[in-house]
Design a protein around this motif. Structure first.
Motif, PDB file in Angstrom:
ATOM      1  N   VAL A 141      37.218  47.580  35.572  1.00  0.00           N
ATOM      2  CA  VAL A 141      38.523  47.308  36.187  1.00  0.00           C
ATOM      3  C   VAL A 141      39.529  46.872  35.128  1.00  0.00           C
ATOM      4  CG1 VAL A 141      39.768  45.896  37.877  1.00  0.00           C
ATOM      5  CG2 VAL A 141      37.468  46.735  38.411  1.00  0.00           C
ATOM      6  N   ALA A 142      39.090  46.022  34.214  1.00  0.00           N
ATOM      7  CA  ALA A 142      40.003  45.491  33.192  1.00  0.00           C
ATOM      8  C   ALA A 142      40.561  46.583  32.282  1.00  0.00           C
ATOM      9  CB  ALA A 142      39.288  44.429  32.362  1.00  0.00           C
ATOM     10  N   HIS A 143      39.778  47.643  32.057  1.00  0.00           N
ATOM     11  CA  HIS A 143      40.166  48.624  31.037  1.00  0.00           C
ATOM     12  C   HIS A 143      40.434  50.026  31.583  1.00  0.00           C
ATOM     13  CE1 HIS A 143      39.332  45.562  28.132  1.00  0.00           C
ATOM     14  NE2 HIS A 143      38.119  45.407  28.618  1.00  0.00           N
ATOM     15  N   SER A 144      40.531  50.170  32.890  1.00  0.00           N
ATOM     16  CA  SER A 144      40.748  51.496  33.472  1.00  0.00           C
ATOM     17  C   SER A 144      42.125  51.574  34.125  1.00  0.00           C
ATOM     18  CB  SER A 144      39.675  51.791  34.522  1.00  0.00           C
ATOM     19  OG  SER A 144      40.013  52.961  35.234  1.00  0.00           O
ATOM     20  N   ASP A 145      42.853  52.633  33.800  1.00  0.00           N
ATOM     21  CA  ASP A 145      44.153  52.852  34.425  1.00  0.00           C
ATOM     22  C   ASP A 145      44.023  53.218  35.902  1.00  0.00           C
ATOM     23  OD1 ASP A 145      45.531  52.264  32.112  1.00  0.00           O
ATOM     24  OD2 ASP A 145      45.634  54.351  31.451  1.00  0.00           O
ATOM     25  N   GLY A 146      42.798  53.430  36.377  1.00  0.00           N
ATOM     26  CA  GLY A 146      42.576  53.740  37.783  1.00  0.00           C
ATOM     27  C   GLY A 146      42.725  52.538  38.697  1.00  0.00           C
ATOM     28  N   PHE A 147      42.949  51.370  38.108  1.00  0.00           N
ATOM     29  CA  PHE A 147      43.133  50.144  38.901  1.00  0.00           C
ATOM     30  C   PHE A 147      44.526  49.576  38.652  1.00  0.00           C
ATOM     31  CE2 PHE A 147      38.607  50.619  38.436  1.00  0.00           C
ATOM     32  CZ  PHE A 147      38.134  50.346  39.706  1.00  0.00           C
ATOM     33  N   HIS A 148      45.072  48.939  39.672  1.00  0.00           N
ATOM     34  CA  HIS A 148      46.409  48.350  39.576  1.00  0.00           C
ATOM     35  C   HIS A 148      46.450  47.315  38.451  1.00  0.00           C
ATOM     36  CE1 HIS A 148      50.004  46.079  40.664  1.00  0.00           C
ATOM     37  NE2 HIS A 148      50.397  47.200  41.267  1.00  0.00           N
ATOM     38  N   LYS A 149      47.612  47.195  37.820  1.00  0.00           N
ATOM     39  CA  LYS A 149      47.750  46.267  36.688  1.00  0.00           C
ATOM     40  C   LYS A 149      47.418  44.829  37.082  1.00  0.00           C
ATOM     41  CE  LYS A 149      52.709  45.430  37.209  1.00  0.00           C
ATOM     42  NZ  LYS A 149      54.012  45.449  36.552  1.00  0.00           N
ATOM     43  N   TYR A 150      47.672  44.439  38.336  1.00  0.00           N
ATOM     44  CA  TYR A 150      47.327  43.066  38.734  1.00  0.00           C
ATOM     45  C   TYR A 150      45.817  42.877  38.781  1.00  0.00           C
ATOM     46  CZ  TYR A 150      52.281  42.575  39.993  1.00  0.00           C
ATOM     47  OH  TYR A 150      53.649  42.527  39.960  1.00  0.00           O
ATOM     48  N   MET A 151      45.078  43.919  39.140  1.00  0.00           N
ATOM     49  CA  MET A 151      43.615  43.832  39.116  1.00  0.00           C
ATOM     50  C   MET A 151      43.116  43.815  37.676  1.00  0.00           C
ATOM     51  SD  MET A 151      42.643  43.384  42.164  1.00  0.00           S
ATOM     52  CE  MET A 151      44.113  42.332  42.059  1.00  0.00           C
ATOM     53  N   GLN A 152      43.763  44.580  36.814  1.00  0.00           N
ATOM     54  CA  GLN A 152      43.410  44.538  35.396  1.00  0.00           C
ATOM     55  C   GLN A 152      43.662  43.143  34.830  1.00  0.00           C
ATOM     56  OE1 GLN A 152      45.943  47.800  34.138  1.00  0.00           O
ATOM     57  NE2 GLN A 152      44.158  49.148  33.932  1.00  0.00           N
ATOM     58  N   ASN A 153      44.762  42.528  35.228  1.00  0.00           N
ATOM     59  CA  ASN A 153      45.079  41.170  34.760  1.00  0.00           C
ATOM     60  C   ASN A 153      44.044  40.156  35.255  1.00  0.00           C
ATOM     61  OD1 ASN A 153      47.371  42.242  33.573  1.00  0.00           O
ATOM     62  ND2 ASN A 153      48.748  41.532  35.178  1.00  0.00           N
ATOM     63  N   TYR A 154      43.699  40.232  36.544  1.00  0.00           N
ATOM     64  CA  TYR A 154      42.700  39.295  37.077  1.00  0.00           C
ATOM     65  C   TYR A 154      41.372  39.437  36.357  1.00  0.00           C
ATOM     66  CZ  TYR A 154      45.340  38.082  41.393  1.00  0.00           C
ATOM     67  OH  TYR A 154      46.243  37.607  42.311  1.00  0.00           O
ATOM     68  N   THR A 155      40.891  40.685  36.232  1.00  0.00           N
ATOM     69  CA  THR A 155      39.570  40.872  35.630  1.00  0.00           C
ATOM     70  C   THR A 155      39.581  40.506  34.142  1.00  0.00           C
ATOM     71  OG1 THR A 155      40.018  43.242  35.426  1.00  0.00           O
ATOM     72  CG2 THR A 155      38.705  42.522  37.332  1.00  0.00           C
ATOM     73  N   SER A 156      40.668  40.776  33.440  1.00  0.00           N
ATOM     74  CA  SER A 156      40.775  40.340  32.044  1.00  0.00           C
ATOM     75  C   SER A 156      40.731  38.820  31.957  1.00  0.00           C
ATOM     76  CB  SER A 156      42.065  40.874  31.408  1.00  0.00           C
ATOM     77  OG  SER A 156      42.018  42.273  31.298  1.00  0.00           O
ATOM     78  N   TRP A 157      41.420  38.157  32.862  1.00  0.00           N
ATOM     79  CA  TRP A 157      41.403  36.693  32.880  1.00  0.00           C
ATOM     80  C   TRP A 157      39.976  36.188  33.113  1.00  0.00           C
ATOM     81  CZ3 TRP A 157      39.819  32.639  35.772  1.00  0.00           C
ATOM     82  CH2 TRP A 157      40.362  31.393  35.520  1.00  0.00           C
ATOM     83  N   LEU A 158      39.276  36.771  34.086  1.00  0.00           N
ATOM     84  CA  LEU A 158      37.907  36.354  34.387  1.00  0.00           C
ATOM     85  C   LEU A 158      36.990  36.577  33.176  1.00  0.00           C
ATOM     86  CD1 LEU A 158      37.764  37.843  37.979  1.00  0.00           C
ATOM     87  CD2 LEU A 158      37.523  35.398  37.435  1.00  0.00           C
ATOM     88  N   ILE A 159      37.108  37.730  32.527  1.00  0.00           N
ATOM     89  CA  ILE A 159      36.292  38.030  31.351  1.00  0.00           C
ATOM     90  C   ILE A 159      36.584  37.025  30.238  1.00  0.00           C
ATOM     91  CG2 ILE A 159      35.934  39.718  29.497  1.00  0.00           C
ATOM     92  CD1 ILE A 159      36.462  41.897  31.718  1.00  0.00           C
ATOM     93  N   ASN A 160      37.872  36.804  29.947  1.00  0.00           N
ATOM     94  CA  ASN A 160      38.258  35.879  28.881  1.00  0.00           C
ATOM     95  C   ASN A 160      37.829  34.449  29.164  1.00  0.00           C
ATOM     96  OD1 ASN A 160      39.387  37.947  27.359  1.00  0.00           O
ATOM     97  ND2 ASN A 160      41.429  37.649  28.224  1.00  0.00           N
ATOM     98  N   ALA A 161      37.753  34.082  30.448  1.00  0.00           N
ATOM     99  CA  ALA A 161      37.316  32.732  30.836  1.00  0.00           C
ATOM    100  C   ALA A 161      35.801  32.612  30.882  1.00  0.00           C
ATOM    101  CB  ALA A 161      37.934  32.359  32.187  1.00  0.00           C
ATOM    102  N   GLY A 162      35.112  33.722  30.662  1.00  0.00           N
ATOM    103  CA  GLY A 162      33.644  33.703  30.696  1.00  0.00           C
ATOM    104  C   GLY A 162      33.060  33.620  32.100  1.00  0.00           C
ATOM    105  N   ILE A 163      33.854  34.033  33.096  1.00  0.00           N
ATOM    106  CA  ILE A 163      33.397  34.007  34.496  1.00  0.00           C
ATOM    107  C   ILE A 163      32.640  35.300  34.759  1.00  0.00           C
ATOM    108  CG2 ILE A 163      34.114  33.780  36.904  1.00  0.00           C
ATOM    109  CD1 ILE A 163      34.861  31.389  35.006  1.00  0.00           C
ATOM    110  N   ASN A 164      31.315  35.198  34.964  1.00  0.00           N
ATOM    111  CA  ASN A 164      30.551  36.431  35.086  1.00  0.00           C
ATOM    112  C   ASN A 164      29.280  36.290  35.911  1.00  0.00           C
ATOM    113  OD1 ASN A 164      29.198  38.835  34.696  1.00  0.00           O
ATOM    114  ND2 ASN A 164      29.842  39.030  32.586  1.00  0.00           N
ATOM    115  N   ASN A 165      28.595  35.247  35.913  1.00  0.00           N
ATOM    116  CA  ASN A 165      27.310  34.945  36.587  1.00  0.00           C
ATOM    117  C   ASN A 165      26.252  36.050  36.479  1.00  0.00           C
ATOM    118  OD1 ASN A 165      28.027  36.615  38.877  1.00  0.00           O
ATOM    119  ND2 ASN A 165      27.369  35.074  40.329  1.00  0.00           N
ATOM    120  N   ASP A 166      26.203  36.716  35.310  1.00  0.00           N
ATOM    121  CA  ASP A 166      25.134  37.714  35.066  1.00  0.00           C
ATOM    122  C   ASP A 166      23.772  37.067  35.125  1.00  0.00           C
ATOM    123  OD1 ASP A 166      26.298  40.173  34.898  1.00  0.00           O
ATOM    124  OD2 ASP A 166      26.598  40.102  32.735  1.00  0.00           O
TER     125      ASP A 166
END
Length: 166
Positions: A141-166
């Motif tokens: 989602v963070a790196h695909s143009d197939g998703f709205h920029k607000y979704m890219q922003n949210y997922t980038s924020w989550l990734i950068n914050a280390g939010i993942n629960n893998d």
């Protein structure tokens, strides 16, 4: 605290006037499970047909915690015990050229997205807001143009914050 049954739905003309003249305050829900985020394909404008987080506006006299409880319950069919387990991601502006009320009336949301990491895969039920719900990889989602920029922003924020629960 004002109870839910004391709130009333706005008349369409009143709601349209508010959208034309003031921002709406809303909450988006970012459920993240094993590196994936839950998105729903929207049935309504703005962004009809787009994959977006569940969410909704905060009603007058509705505490933000109750908005989270209502949105998660009505849009996903999940009952939550403690809305304070959902963590604020900050305050974000969302601007759209149209609205649920009129394609020629723009919408401005002051959005308070919250994330939550369920410990197990939640059992979901769809509502009238979405024609489908699906889990998407955060990186996709963070790196695909197939998703709205607000979704890219949210997922980038989550990734950068280390939010993942893998």
């Amino acid at each position: 605290m004002v109870m839910a049954q004391q709130r009333k739905m706005l008349e369409p003309d009143t709601f349209k006037s508010i959208i034309e003249n003031a921002p709406l305050v809303s909450i988006d829900i970012c459920l993240v499970y094993k590196g994936k985020i839950l998105l729903g394909r929207r049935n309504n404008e703005p962004l009809k047909g787009e994959w977006f987080t569940p969410g909704g506006r905060i009603f007058k006299n509705e505490p933000w915690q109750e908005c989270i409880r209502r949105v998660v319950g009505s849009e996903l069919g999940i009952t939550i015990k403690d809305p304070t387990e959902f963590k604020l991601m900050g305050v974000w502006d969302h601007f759209y050229s149209n609205s649920v009320m009129d394609e020629n009336v723009s919408t401005h949301y002051i959005n308070l997205p919250h994330y939550f990491l369920p410990t197990e895969m939640p059992k979901l039920s769809r509502d009238k807001q979405h024609d489908d719900l699906s889990w998407f990889d955060l990186e996709q989602v963070a790196h695909s143009d197939g998703f709205h920029k607000y979704m890219q922003n949210y997922t980038s924020w989550l990734i950068n914050a280390g939010i993942n629960n893998d």
